[in-house]
Design a protein around this motif. Structure first.
Motif, PDB file in Angstrom:
ATOM      1  N   SER A 106     -76.691 -49.352  10.025  1.00 48.37           N
ATOM      2  CA  SER A 106     -75.985 -48.068   9.410  1.00 48.37           C
ATOM      3  C   SER A 106     -74.709 -47.715  10.096  1.00 48.37           C
ATOM      4  N   VAL A 107     -74.257 -48.590  11.039  1.00 49.62           N
ATOM      5  CA  VAL A 107     -73.114 -48.429  11.994  1.00 49.62           C
ATOM      6  C   VAL A 107     -71.856 -47.855  10.987  1.00 49.62           C
ATOM      7  N   VAL A 108     -71.423 -48.982   9.887  1.00 52.47           N
ATOM      8  CA  VAL A 108     -70.551 -48.727   9.018  1.00 52.47           C
ATOM      9  C   VAL A 108     -70.708 -47.312   8.001  1.00 52.47           C
ATOM     10  N   VAL A 109     -72.083 -47.278   7.642  1.00 48.89           N
ATOM     11  CA  VAL A 109     -72.161 -46.139   7.030  1.00 48.89           C
ATOM     12  C   VAL A 109     -71.695 -44.897   7.581  1.00 48.89           C
ATOM     13  N   ILE A 110     -72.316 -44.913   8.709  1.00 46.79           N
ATOM     14  CA  ILE A 110     -72.158 -43.398   9.582  1.00 46.79           C
ATOM     15  C   ILE A 110     -70.362 -43.306  10.017  1.00 46.79           C
ATOM     16  N   ASN A 111     -69.848 -44.485  10.042  1.00 48.91           N
ATOM     17  CA  ASN A 111     -68.461 -44.610  10.103  1.00 48.91           C
ATOM     18  C   ASN A 111     -67.561 -43.965   8.933  1.00 48.91           C
ATOM     19  N   ILE A 112     -67.849 -44.299   7.796  1.00 46.83           N
ATOM     20  CA  ILE A 112     -67.602 -43.883   6.641  1.00 46.83           C
ATOM     21  C   ILE A 112     -67.752 -42.416   6.329  1.00 46.83           C
ATOM     22  N   LEU A 113     -69.118 -42.154   6.582  1.00 47.48           N
ATOM     23  CA  LEU A 113     -69.216 -40.645   6.632  1.00 47.48           C
ATOM     24  C   LEU A 113     -68.528 -40.039   7.643  1.00 47.48           C
ATOM     25  N   TRP A 114     -68.318 -40.410   8.545  1.00 49.38           N
ATOM     26  CA  TRP A 114     -67.444 -39.601   9.651  1.00 49.38           C
ATOM     27  C   TRP A 114     -65.848 -39.489   9.263  1.00 49.38           C
ATOM     28  N   ILE A 115     -65.423 -40.475   8.805  1.00 55.32           N
ATOM     29  CA  ILE A 115     -64.199 -40.401   8.235  1.00 55.32           C
ATOM     30  C   ILE A 115     -63.881 -39.479   6.952  1.00 55.32           C
ATOM     31  N   THR A 116     -64.959 -39.679   6.215  1.00 57.69           N
ATOM     32  CA  THR A 116     -64.846 -38.590   4.926  1.00 57.69           C
ATOM     33  C   THR A 116     -64.997 -37.127   5.304  1.00 57.69           C
ATOM     34  N   LEU A 117     -65.825 -36.873   6.323  1.00 55.83           N
ATOM     35  CA  LEU A 117     -65.881 -35.476   6.767  1.00 55.83           C
ATOM     36  C   LEU A 117     -64.657 -35.318   7.445  1.00 55.83           C
TER      37      LEU A 117
END
Length: 121
Positions: A106-117
């Motif tokens: 989930s590293v990339v998913v967490i990263n994309i969520l972080w960028i979105t937020l």
């Protein structure tokens, strides 16, 4: 000067490694080699998959032709097969912890969520 989208991709690539390092450090709290290896292997697999996709997209978009579209589709299938084989080897043969592997993946998913937020506020 680089455009904003290219900076975003570089920021995503760099932050993937930071998130993986944080998850591996967090996994050390379990004091289990299986958990730490699961997080590390899942994170490395996710980052490799991300970098492979990024490279394929760059090649496809730099030379827009039907051949490159076919090449991208072929690369997509090869990437999917390689990731599936790697997951099989990790789960069936290396017996990594499945929840830890999921956390690492989930590293990339967490990263994309972080960028979105981050961009939302």
């Amino acid at each position: 000067m680089k455009d904003k989208d290219e900076q975003l991709l570089e920021e995503l690539s760099r932050r993937n490694w930071i998130i993986l390092a944080l998850l591996v450090l967090l996994s050390l709290l379990w004091r289990s080699v299986d958990v730490t290896l699961g997080v590390l292997s899942g994170g490395l697999l996710a980052i490799i998959g991300y970098l492979w996709l990024h490279r394929s997209l760059q090649l496809t978009l730099s030379e827009a032709s039907q051949y490159t579209a076919r090449g991208f589709k072929f690369s997509y299938l090869v990437r999917l097969g390689a990731l599936t084989a790697a997951l099989f080897l990790l789960i069936a043969l290396a017996k990594v912890h499945p929840i830890a592997l999921s956390a690492g993946l989930s590293v990339v998913v967490i990263n994309i969520l972080w960028i979105t937020l981050k961009r939302s506020f």
